[in-house]
Each structure stands twice: as C-alpha cells, then as structure tokens.
Design a protein around this motif. Structure first.
Motif, PDB file in Angstrom:
ATOM      1  N   PRO A  91       2.549  44.230  30.822  1.00 24.18           N
ATOM      2  CA  PRO A  91       2.145  45.645  30.756  1.00 24.18           C
ATOM      3  C   PRO A  91       2.058  46.242  32.165  1.00 24.18           C
ATOM      4  O   PRO A  91       1.960  45.519  33.163  1.00 24.18           O
ATOM      5  CB  PRO A  91       0.758  45.585  30.094  1.00 24.18           C
ATOM      6  CG  PRO A  91       0.702  44.260  29.418  1.00 24.18           C
ATOM      7  CD  PRO A  91       1.544  43.339  30.220  1.00 24.18           C
ATOM      8  N   ASP A  92       2.056  47.551  32.231  1.00 24.97           N
ATOM      9  CA  ASP A  92       2.055  48.218  33.539  1.00 24.97           C
ATOM     10  C   ASP A  92       0.822  47.889  34.370  1.00 24.97           C
ATOM     11  O   ASP A  92       0.876  47.894  35.599  1.00 24.97           O
ATOM     12  CB  ASP A  92       2.154  49.738  33.344  1.00 24.97           C
ATOM     13  CG  ASP A  92       3.499  50.161  32.766  1.00 24.97           C
ATOM     14  OD1 ASP A  92       4.467  49.374  32.911  1.00 24.97           O
ATOM     15  OD2 ASP A  92       3.570  51.252  32.171  1.00 24.97           O
ATOM     16  N   TRP A  93      -0.328  47.594  33.704  1.00 24.38           N
ATOM     17  CA  TRP A  93      -1.562  47.371  34.450  1.00 24.38           C
ATOM     18  C   TRP A  93      -1.623  45.987  35.090  1.00 24.38           C
ATOM     19  O   TRP A  93      -2.494  45.714  35.940  1.00 24.38           O
ATOM     20  CB  TRP A  93      -2.789  47.578  33.561  1.00 24.38           C
ATOM     21  CG  TRP A  93      -2.753  46.822  32.259  1.00 24.38           C
ATOM     22  CD1 TRP A  93      -2.411  47.304  31.037  1.00 24.38           C
ATOM     23  CD2 TRP A  93      -3.077  45.437  32.066  1.00 24.38           C
ATOM     24  NE1 TRP A  93      -2.493  46.322  30.083  1.00 24.38           N
ATOM     25  CE2 TRP A  93      -2.909  45.164  30.690  1.00 24.38           C
ATOM     26  CE3 TRP A  93      -3.487  44.410  32.898  1.00 24.38           C
ATOM     27  CZ2 TRP A  93      -3.139  43.904  30.143  1.00 24.38           C
ATOM     28  CZ3 TRP A  93      -3.724  43.152  32.367  1.00 24.38           C
ATOM     29  CH2 TRP A  93      -3.549  42.903  31.001  1.00 24.38           C
ATOM     30  N   ALA A  94      -0.744  45.075  34.698  1.00 29.73           N
ATOM     31  CA  ALA A  94      -0.798  43.701  35.216  1.00 29.73           C
ATOM     32  C   ALA A  94      -0.393  43.659  36.688  1.00 29.73           C
ATOM     33  O   ALA A  94       0.300  44.545  37.193  1.00 29.73           O
ATOM     34  CB  ALA A  94       0.104  42.786  34.394  1.00 29.73           C
ATOM     35  N   THR A  95      -0.828  42.589  37.367  1.00 29.66           N
ATOM     36  CA  THR A  95      -0.541  42.450  38.797  1.00 29.66           C
ATOM     37  C   THR A  95       0.778  41.743  39.060  1.00 29.66           C
ATOM     38  O   THR A  95       1.244  41.736  40.201  1.00 29.66           O
ATOM     39  CB  THR A  95      -1.673  41.666  39.493  1.00 29.66           C
ATOM     40  OG1 THR A  95      -1.773  40.351  38.915  1.00 29.66           O
ATOM     41  CG2 THR A  95      -3.005  42.396  39.337  1.00 29.66           C
ATOM     42  N   ARG A  96       1.343  41.118  38.046  1.00 26.63           N
ATOM     43  CA  ARG A  96       2.649  40.483  38.170  1.00 26.63           C
ATOM     44  C   ARG A  96       3.626  41.170  37.219  1.00 26.63           C
ATOM     45  O   ARG A  96       3.233  41.613  36.134  1.00 26.63           O
ATOM     46  CB  ARG A  96       2.575  38.988  37.842  1.00 26.63           C
ATOM     47  CG  ARG A  96       1.795  38.168  38.896  1.00 26.63           C
ATOM     48  CD  ARG A  96       2.623  37.962  40.146  1.00 26.63           C
ATOM     49  NE  ARG A  96       1.901  37.228  41.166  1.00 26.63           N
ATOM     50  CZ  ARG A  96       1.896  35.887  41.262  1.00 26.63           C
ATOM     51  NH1 ARG A  96       2.554  35.155  40.387  1.00 26.63           N
ATOM     52  NH2 ARG A  96       1.236  35.303  42.239  1.00 26.63           N
ATOM     53  N   PRO A  97       4.908  41.255  37.578  1.00 32.23           N
ATOM     54  CA  PRO A  97       5.850  42.005  36.738  1.00 32.23           C
ATOM     55  C   PRO A  97       6.175  41.341  35.415  1.00 32.23           C
ATOM     56  O   PRO A  97       6.504  42.029  34.445  1.00 32.23           O
ATOM     57  CB  PRO A  97       7.098  42.124  37.616  1.00 32.23           C
ATOM     58  CG  PRO A  97       7.000  40.989  38.584  1.00 32.23           C
ATOM     59  CD  PRO A  97       5.534  40.794  38.828  1.00 32.23           C
ATOM     60  N   TYR A  98       6.086  40.000  35.337  1.00 30.65           N
ATOM     61  CA  TYR A  98       6.580  39.315  34.145  1.00 30.65           C
ATOM     62  C   TYR A  98       5.504  38.442  33.506  1.00 30.65           C
ATOM     63  O   TYR A  98       4.800  37.680  34.185  1.00 30.65           O
ATOM     64  CB  TYR A  98       7.781  38.437  34.486  1.00 30.65           C
ATOM     65  CG  TYR A  98       8.923  39.210  35.109  1.00 30.65           C
ATOM     66  CD1 TYR A  98       9.569  40.230  34.405  1.00 30.65           C
ATOM     67  CD2 TYR A  98       9.332  38.942  36.414  1.00 30.65           C
ATOM     68  CE1 TYR A  98      10.595  40.950  34.974  1.00 30.65           C
ATOM     69  CE2 TYR A  98      10.375  39.654  36.995  1.00 30.65           C
ATOM     70  CZ  TYR A  98      10.989  40.665  36.274  1.00 30.65           C
ATOM     71  OH  TYR A  98      12.013  41.393  36.846  1.00 30.65           O
ATOM     72  N   LEU A  99       5.423  38.556  32.174  1.00 28.80           N
ATOM     73  CA  LEU A  99       4.608  37.628  31.403  1.00 28.80           C
ATOM     74  C   LEU A  99       5.268  36.254  31.386  1.00 28.80           C
ATOM     75  O   LEU A  99       4.608  35.225  31.534  1.00 28.80           O
ATOM     76  CB  LEU A  99       4.441  38.145  29.971  1.00 28.80           C
ATOM     77  CG  LEU A  99       3.921  37.123  28.950  1.00 28.80           C
ATOM     78  CD1 LEU A  99       2.485  36.746  29.252  1.00 28.80           C
ATOM     79  CD2 LEU A  99       4.059  37.666  27.528  1.00 28.80           C
ATOM     80  N   PHE A 100       6.595  36.255  31.190  1.00 29.04           N
ATOM     81  CA  PHE A 100       7.329  34.988  31.097  1.00 29.04           C
ATOM     82  C   PHE A 100       8.671  35.141  31.792  1.00 29.04           C
ATOM     83  O   PHE A 100       9.338  36.171  31.683  1.00 29.04           O
ATOM     84  CB  PHE A 100       7.552  34.618  29.626  1.00 29.04           C
ATOM     85  CG  PHE A 100       8.451  33.434  29.433  1.00 29.04           C
ATOM     86  CD1 PHE A 100       7.981  32.144  29.611  1.00 29.04           C
ATOM     87  CD2 PHE A 100       9.787  33.613  29.090  1.00 29.04           C
ATOM     88  CE1 PHE A 100       8.827  31.052  29.443  1.00 29.04           C
ATOM     89  CE2 PHE A 100      10.632  32.532  28.925  1.00 29.04           C
ATOM     90  CZ  PHE A 100      10.146  31.244  29.098  1.00 29.04           C
ATOM     91  N   GLN A 101       9.044  34.104  32.511  1.00 27.29           N
ATOM     92  CA  GLN A 101      10.376  34.041  33.082  1.00 27.29           C
ATOM     93  C   GLN A 101      10.802  32.581  33.158  1.00 27.29           C
ATOM     94  O   GLN A 101       9.966  31.681  33.284  1.00 27.29           O
ATOM     95  CB  GLN A 101      10.420  34.686  34.466  1.00 27.29           C
ATOM     96  CG  GLN A 101       9.419  34.160  35.478  1.00 27.29           C
ATOM     97  CD  GLN A 101       9.448  34.935  36.785  1.00 27.29           C
ATOM     98  OE1 GLN A 101      10.508  35.354  37.227  1.00 27.29           O
ATOM     99  NE2 GLN A 101       8.292  35.133  37.393  1.00 27.29           N
ATOM    100  N   ALA A 102      12.102  32.361  33.023  1.00 26.72           N
ATOM    101  CA  ALA A 102      12.623  30.994  33.048  1.00 26.72           C
ATOM    102  C   ALA A 102      14.014  31.004  33.653  1.00 26.72           C
ATOM    103  O   ALA A 102      14.803  31.948  33.441  1.00 26.72           O
ATOM    104  CB  ALA A 102      12.668  30.407  31.641  1.00 26.72           C
ATOM    105  N   ALA A 103      14.316  29.947  34.397  1.00 30.73           N
ATOM    106  CA  ALA A 103      15.653  29.816  34.961  1.00 30.73           C
ATOM    107  C   ALA A 103      16.680  29.567  33.859  1.00 30.73           C
ATOM    108  O   ALA A 103      17.798  30.095  33.907  1.00 30.73           O
ATOM    109  CB  ALA A 103      15.693  28.688  35.989  1.00 30.73           C
ATOM    110  N   ARG A 104      16.281  28.775  32.827  1.00 28.55           N
ATOM    111  CA  ARG A 104      17.221  28.497  31.726  1.00 28.55           C
ATOM    112  C   ARG A 104      16.453  28.063  30.494  1.00 28.55           C
ATOM    113  O   ARG A 104      15.509  27.281  30.569  1.00 28.55           O
ATOM    114  CB  ARG A 104      18.206  27.405  32.130  1.00 28.55           C
ATOM    115  CG  ARG A 104      19.210  27.043  31.033  1.00 28.55           C
ATOM    116  CD  ARG A 104      20.170  25.958  31.496  1.00 28.55           C
ATOM    117  NE  ARG A 104      21.032  25.489  30.420  1.00 28.55           N
ATOM    118  CZ  ARG A 104      22.164  26.064  30.045  1.00 28.55           C
ATOM    119  NH1 ARG A 104      22.584  27.157  30.681  1.00 28.55           N
ATOM    120  NH2 ARG A 104      22.892  25.575  29.068  1.00 28.55           N
ATOM    121  N   ILE A 105      16.887  28.610  29.351  1.00 31.19           N
ATOM    122  CA  ILE A 105      16.393  28.179  28.048  1.00 31.19           C
ATOM    123  C   ILE A 105      17.607  27.777  27.221  1.00 31.19           C
ATOM    124  O   ILE A 105      18.550  28.567  27.061  1.00 31.19           O
ATOM    125  CB  ILE A 105      15.634  29.299  27.321  1.00 31.19           C
ATOM    126  CG1 ILE A 105      14.453  29.796  28.155  1.00 31.19           C
ATOM    127  CG2 ILE A 105      15.146  28.821  25.960  1.00 31.19           C
ATOM    128  CD1 ILE A 105      13.758  30.991  27.553  1.00 31.19           C
TER     129      ILE A 105
END
Length: 679
Positions: free
Chosen positions: A67-81
């Motif tokens: 969400p916009d209020w969070a301090t980091r841009p992504y909830l989840f990120q992965a190099a590969r799934i």
C-alpha cells in the motif's frame, strides 16, 4: 458441436504450450492485481500453460506492491518462481502445488501507524482476508528474507529463513529463522525454529520455539500456533532472564527501578493490542515474585499488574529510594549513594526520576509482600498501591506492619510540575519500642514503652535528595507512658551515678520509666529544627536542641538531662550529636562538662577532695512536663510545666542549642556551613 468444442480446447492448449503462455503476462498482472488490490508486475520471463495437464507457472523478477503508506515498495518480490499447480484446486479454493522452486524471495510485513491496516491483508477495507498458504508436495526455497515493522511497538525486524527442501509434502526437519532488528531503539537478535514444518505446510499444528537477546536479557517463547502467522489468542510459554529487569522493560519504554539478576516465567496471550502475562513466577535478586501483568499497547502504553511476594530481601528494596541493589549488596549504602552522584559520606540518593519516560506511559500496580528479610527492622504485611498517570506517580495507600505496629503512607511525585512537586505523609501507629529498636540496643523483654509518629513534608525536586533539600513540614514522634530497658548507655540521662553503670553493664538494674516524650522537628527549606525534643522520666527531664539538614545531611544536636531530685555526681552538661546521617558522632565530654571537671579539680586543690564534688551537684530543680502538649505533638511554644507555666528550656523551634533558644554568632556561622553548605 462437441468436436468443435474439443478442437477449440486442443487449439488453446496447443497455443499455450507452444508459446508457453508468455502473451498472458499482462492479463495475469491485471487479474492478480485486481484480486489483491495491488499492482503486480513480472519484469522477467513469464510462463503460464498446461504441461501437459498440470499448470506450469514461471515468473522472474515478480513483485506485488505494498500500500502507499508502507515504507517499502513491495510486499513480495522474488528473483524466480517455478511451480506446478493442480488445476482443480483453483476451482475448489484449496490450492495445491505439486512442486515449488522459489529463489531469493523477500516479504515485507508492516502495520500502519494507526494500527488499523497491514500490508498482508488484501483488501481496501479493514479486516480483509489475509494471504493463506497452499499445500505444497515438493519444494525448494532458497534465500528467503522477511521484514516486519510495527510503528506502534516501535519494532523493526529483518529475518532470514533457512533454505527448505521438501518431498512428498514433508520437509523432514525443523526450519530455522534468524535475524536482528530494533525495538524502541534497542538492538536485538533472534532465532526461531518451526519444529513441525510438515504439519505447518499441511495447515496443521505449528510448534514454534524462539529465543531473543536484547539489552543483556534473554527471552524464550514457545507454543503451538493454529497457523504460521497467527498468535492472537494463543497461549505462549515465556521465560526471561537477565541482569536487570529494568533493562528488559526499558525496551518497551517502561521505567522501573534497577533490580538484581532475575528469572521469570509466565504464560502470554495476545488479544488485539493487549498482551496478558498470567501465572507469572520467579525470582528477582533474592526475592520471590508471582502474579499477573497486562500491557496495553494503545495510544498510551498502559501497564496493569497484580504482584505478590512471600519474602522481599531488604537489598532488593534499595532501588525504590534510588540505590543500585548490586552496589548495596557488594559495597554498601554509601557507595550506592555515591554512584547516584551524592557527595562523600552521604546516604540520600541523587538519582533523578526518569521524567520523560514516566510521562510516556501509565501504570497501575497492586503489590503485597508477606515479609521483609532485614537484620534490624521487623517489617511485614506490606500492601502497596501504585498509580502512574501522565507523569504523576502516587504510592497511595502504602501500608505495612512494623514491630507489631502499623505504618501508613501516602507519597506523591508529580513530575507534571517542574521541578517535580513531592509530598510525603508517613504515619506510625503506636508501636512497641522493644520490638522496633531491638536491633539498636533496646532490650525487648521488659520494655513496655510505645512510640507513634507522623512525618509530613512537601518539597520540589526530581530526586529524593532534592525534594527533601527544599522540604517544609513537620516531623513528630510521641512516647506515652512506659518502661524502657537498654543494653548500653542511655545517652540523654547524664546523672553521673547511672551513666557509668549504663556504659559498662549489659543491662540496667531498673528500667527507665518514661512519663511522656516528644521528638519533634519543624522543617524549613530542608533544615529541621528541634521543636521540641522533650522527654519526661521519673528521674529527669530530658531536652534536646539544635537540628539537622537534609541538604548536607549534617547533624548538630545537643541533649541535656536535668534531675528532678538532688543528686551528687550529675553532669548537667549537654551530650552533643554531630557528624552526618551516615556517620554520626557523639560528644559526651562537652566543653561544659570539661569546665565542670576543671572547676572540681580546682576546688579539690584549694579546699578538700569533698569540695571537688560540688562542681557536679544537681540541685534537682528540673520542672516536670505537662504531658498533654507533649502527647499531642505540639511545638515548643505550646509546651508547659505541670504547673501550667510556659517552658523556657525547650528552645523556640530554631536550630540554636543554647537554653534560651538564641543562636550565637559562632554557632550561626558553623551551622550555615554544616546545614546549608555555605562557607
């Protein structure tokens, strides 16, 4: 028609298989983004097709936004799934992955400042459905990290999950997590293990053990969670140990006095913003403690506790007046006072109240103590109620039994006023002196006298020393009729015929018969003046003049006993008590007594040895005290003889030591130096 439908399905399957479904990347992003209410992006390779009947899904550089209020841009990120999905599980809601290969996954879990929303709830509405975990038969998970942030708790944790390899829906070994972070500015380190990971991935029980280190404390938590991310309402067993309990509670912004080493255990249950510790027990220093503690992490942090102690070691009580208990135990009270900034040979601590911290949280404490382990003071049955509200700390009521008497006190430190406004109201009910003073040379057997009193003081300051140094008020202790046996010298009775006997014999042949007595002081700006000290016995009238200072802790008192009957060998000269609270000094051979000895020697030389005795003759003109004003604790001005005449031998409520109550120039200069520290 049927053949056409089958042909269409085969054609779709064939197109997906040949193209690997790469053209579905953007529709996938839009669909998942709509379901999660978050932007979803796949920046690298994307595959989504049937291979041949299982859905194959591959995504590189995939991100799900916060969400916009969070301090980091992504909830989840992965190099590969890279995963294989059972198609029918998508229809029936019980997602099933045949296998999963996840590389360099990163999860960011945050609460907003108001604690009304979090990043892992996929809904714009409060209370949306959080992310659930699918069933996974075979998995390889490498390089996974988790970040957790809670602004209300001022908690930030960065965790790394051990690599996981599972087959047939079984991981087969405990999964570990380790990391570090900050809680209210205090660094910590943590390790945790999921003891039943196979049950966890199959949505069964989650046996968790965790250990954390912070500010010289070690905290262990264990329990069984209903799901991997759910702790609300779950009983967790907690154990904590460390060198100082104040360091542990200081982590969450709670100020308590310093303690010695501690070991505690309790059951923790979290419900919303309330953390309840029940069945708490353990030891702090050499004292036991048990009870409950509830911490509410609301707009203002609030503590509510019910504690009970069977035996409180007197050293563990030292922090309540500002002493470090470890220093008291190893080096004594003087060293502990010096550690707070007090001058040498001073015992009143200079340790200031933690004003800023006290104004950030509120507390309610009810504490009962059955017995205090003390060598000299028989104290038991303490019942203390503490209330801290926006910087105003009240110990009211505070009651205890002392030597078969009762003490009741109301003490308030109001730090909302600067400097703090402090009030002391301490009341001692009639208490047997034999029991109270048994550790100070008074024989309990045969002593029937009692003592009662009250201390009422008000001062300004952020430490006990500062508040008493500016205090005004009254101190009065009253002794009704009774007998007093002593093992050593009765300092005030200077009838020479009994003085030597009391000095060298273990016990008196007869007790001191007290008709009534008053030890009273009027306190002005931290200096206490005798007002009055007056004790009437069957043989003597004992008066004391002078005073003491809370500022410098200096004592400058003079006691004198006048006989009621004619007596040879009577000193009639003051016994001086000087020095400091921590090191009082006794001056039995005063200048006046030396003068009398010199006069006696002169008479013996020019006349006869018998004439030398005349210098020590007491004609027995002491005026008995009217006990009414004495027993009411009245000031010197109100004291009377038994004939109703105003007394002229008790001073005028000043620190003067002369009988007329007037301070000489030399005495005034000396007391200014002693009491006020003015040279």
């Amino acid at each position: 028609m049927v053949l056409a439908l089958v042909g269409l399905i085969v054609a779709i399957w064939l197109v997906l298989y040949i193209t690997k479904g790469r053209f579905l990347r953007h529709p996938f992003e839009r669909f998942v983004g709509g379901q999660t209410h978050r932007p979803v992006r796949v920046a690298g390779d994307f595959q989504l097709y049937f291979a041949p009947f299982r859905i194959k899904f591959v995504a590189e550089q995939m991100t799900i936004a916060n969400p916009d209020w969070a301090t980091r841009p992504y909830l989840f990120q992965a190099a590969r799934i890279d995963t294989r999905i059972a198609p029918l599980s998508l229809l029936w809601g019980k997602r099933h992955l045949y296998w999963l290969d996840l590389t360099d996954g990163a999860v960011d879990l945050e609460w907003n400042r108001a604690h009304t929303a979090n990043t892992w709830t996929f809904s714009a509405k409060k209370g949306g459905k959080p992310l659930d975990f699918p069933r996974i038969d075979t998995a390889t998970v490498r390089g996974t990290t988790v970040r957790y942030r809670d602004p209300r708790m001022q908690l930030l944790a960065d965790l790394k999950v051990d690599d996981i390899r599972s087959t047939d829906a079984r991981i087969g070994r405990a999964v570990g997590v380790e990391g570090d972070g900050l809680v209210r500015g205090t660094p910590f380190r943590v390790t945790a293990r999921l003891l039943a990971p196979d049950a966890t991935v199959n949505r069964g029980k989650n046996e968790l053990v965790m250990r954390a280190w912070a500010a010289h404390n070690v905290l262990d938590v264990s329990g069984t969670l209903p799901s991997i991310a759910a702790i609300e309402g779950v009983p967790l067993q907690t154990r904590a140990r460390g060198r100082n309990l104040s360091e542990l509670l200081g982590i969450i912004g709670v100020a308590i006095p310093n303690t010695r080493t501690y070991r505690l255990k309790a059951q923790l249950v979290q419900q919303g913003q309330v953390y309840s510790f029940t069945r708490m027990s353990g030891v702090v220093g050499a004292s036991d403690v048990a009870g409950t503690l509830k911490i509410t992490n609301g707009e203002r942090l609030h503590l509510d506790s019910q504690l009970s102690t069977k035996t409180l070691d007197i050293i563990d009580a030292a922090p309540f007046i500002g002493y470090n208990p470890d220093i008291v135990a190893t080096k004594g009270a003087l060293a502990a006072a010096r550690a707070t900034g007090a001058a040498p040979q001073r015992i009143l601590p200079e340790a200031a109240l933690p004003i800023a911290t006290m104004q950030r949280f509120d507390a309610d404490l009810k504490w009962t103590i059955a017995r205090v382990r003390s060598r000299n003071l028989p104290i038991s049955d303490i019942d203390m109620t503490l209330d801290l509200e926006r910087g105003r700390l009240a110990l009211s009521p505070l009651t205890m039994a002392m030597a078969r008497g009762n003490v009741a006190a109301d003490v308030v430190f109001d730090t909302r006023q600067r400097p703090a406004r402090d009030t002391y109201d301490i009341r001692l009910s009639p208490t047997p002196m034999g029991k109270l003073l048994a550790g100070y040379g008074v024989a309990e057997a045969g002593t029937t006298g009692t003592i009662k009193g009250r201390i009422q003081l008000e001062g300004r300051g952020d430490s006990i020393h500062d508040s008493l140094s500016t205090a005004r008020g009254r101190i009065a202790f009253v002794m009704p009729h009774g007998q007093l046996w002593t093992r050593n010298v009765q300092l005030a009775e200077l009838d020479l015929g009994t003085f030597v006997q009391k000095m060298f014999e273990d016990k008196l042949k007869k007790p001191v018969e007290v008709n009534c007595g008053l030890i009273g002081f009027t306190v002005r700006n931290g200096v206490a003046a005798a007002d009055p000290i007056l004790i009437d016995t069957t043989k003597n009238v004992i008066v004391g003049r002078g005073g003491f200072s809370f500022r410098t802790e200096a004592v400058d008192l003079a006691f004198r006993a006048d006989g009621k009957k004619f007596s040879l060998f009577s000193g009639q000269s003051p016994v001086g008590v000087g020095g400091y609270f921590a090191a009082p000094k006794l001056n039995v051979i005063s200048d006046q007594l030396l003068g009398r000895a010199g006069a006696g020697l002169g008479l013996a030389l020019v006349a006869t040895p018998l004439a030398g005795v005349l210098a020590f003759v007491d004609v027995g003109d002491a005026k008995s005290a009217a006990c009414g004003p004495v027993l009411s604790g009245a000031t010197a001005q109100a004291q009377r003889t038994t004939k109703g005449q105003a007394r002229d031998d008790v001073g005028h409520g000043t620190t003067a030591k002369d009988e007329d109550g007037k301070t000489t120039g030399g005495e005034k200069k000396s007391q200014r130096k002693k009491f006020l520290g003015i040279f």
